[in-house]
Design an enzyme around this catalytic site. Sequence first.
Site, PDB file in Angstrom:
ATOM      1  N   SER A 160       0.866  -1.175   0.000  1.00 13.25           N
ATOM      2  CA  SER A 160       0.000   0.000   0.000  1.00 13.25           C
ATOM      3  C   SER A 160       0.899   1.220   0.000  1.00 13.25           C
ATOM      4  O   SER A 160       2.054   1.149   0.448  1.00 13.25           O
ATOM      5  CB  SER A 160      -0.885   0.019   1.258  1.00 13.25           C
ATOM      6  OG  SER A 160      -1.524   1.275   1.420  1.00 13.25           O
ATOM      7  N   TYR A 173      -1.594  -1.244  10.681  1.00 17.49           N
ATOM      8  CA  TYR A 173      -1.662  -1.520   9.241  1.00 17.49           C
ATOM      9  C   TYR A 173      -0.439  -0.940   8.528  1.00 17.49           C
ATOM     10  O   TYR A 173       0.176  -1.610   7.688  1.00 17.49           O
ATOM     11  CB  TYR A 173      -2.948  -0.910   8.680  1.00 17.49           C
ATOM     12  CG  TYR A 173      -3.143  -1.055   7.188  1.00 17.49           C
ATOM     13  CD1 TYR A 173      -3.692  -2.209   6.643  1.00 17.49           C
ATOM     14  CD2 TYR A 173      -2.794  -0.020   6.316  1.00 17.49           C
ATOM     15  CE1 TYR A 173      -3.891  -2.339   5.276  1.00 17.49           C
ATOM     16  CE2 TYR A 173      -2.992  -0.139   4.952  1.00 17.49           C
ATOM     17  CZ  TYR A 173      -3.540  -1.300   4.434  1.00 17.49           C
ATOM     18  OH  TYR A 173      -3.727  -1.413   3.072  1.00 17.49           O
TER      19      TYR A 173
END
Length: 269
Positions: A160, A173
């Site tokens: 990401s 995350y």
Amino acid sequence: MTILPPPAASTPDRLPRPFRLDGRVALVTGAGRGLGFEMAKALAAAGAQVIINGRHVGRLEAAATALAAATGRPVGIAPFDIADTAAGRAAIAAIAAEHGRLDILVNNVGARDRRPLKDFTAGEATALIATDLVGPMLLAREAAEHMVAHRHGRLITVTSIAAHIANRHDPVYTAAKAGLSGLMRALAVDYARVGITSNAIAPGMFATETNAGLVADAAFSAFVDTRVPIGRWGHPPEIGAAAVFLASDEASFVNGHVLVVDGGQSIRM
């Protein structure tokens, strides 16, 4: 210095079809919907035998049916939880036994829990890391062992842009995705000499089912318009070509690279 002449030109009818994956076997995790589904569709359309993974059998069966209809190719399913190491090992072994090989692993599964770090218990943080980092790490290990036998493989990790730029209240995350980027580079070094490349795709903001609420939020979409140089959300099908490229023979000298697909968001001040 000797200058070698260029190779003889190929006749047009003998030119290879670029970015084809005929004869390759691919496992895409978290492919019941969203970006995983789109990458699976692109790989299948390029000729690969695709197996999709997820935890929910019904969703996987529906996705496989839709993928087969869209690509004209059969799509298999492998239902298991990425955090279950034994289940992942068994699934990889079953795929290799059925198809004789596993050429491509797209480690796409990811869970997200946006909270300040102070609000996480140790167990909650550990569980999220198990899904987002440890599970993909161990699945890559199992896949690579089967790829070594054929001296060919593509390990593709979906990270990401959060691995490169941080946002508030998203620490676990962000840490996991940064860890995946490091893992990808380590595997690129460890496996390159046996014909296995390791690369990553770092998506930005895509209009997936998971983000439907944010897409519908006019204020947030206005933020996307100003934050992303292209001025819009990413369309989910736009992620597929990145996976096909990294999986293809045309990317044989691409190793240890993060292919960012974010409309320019991560490079804007």
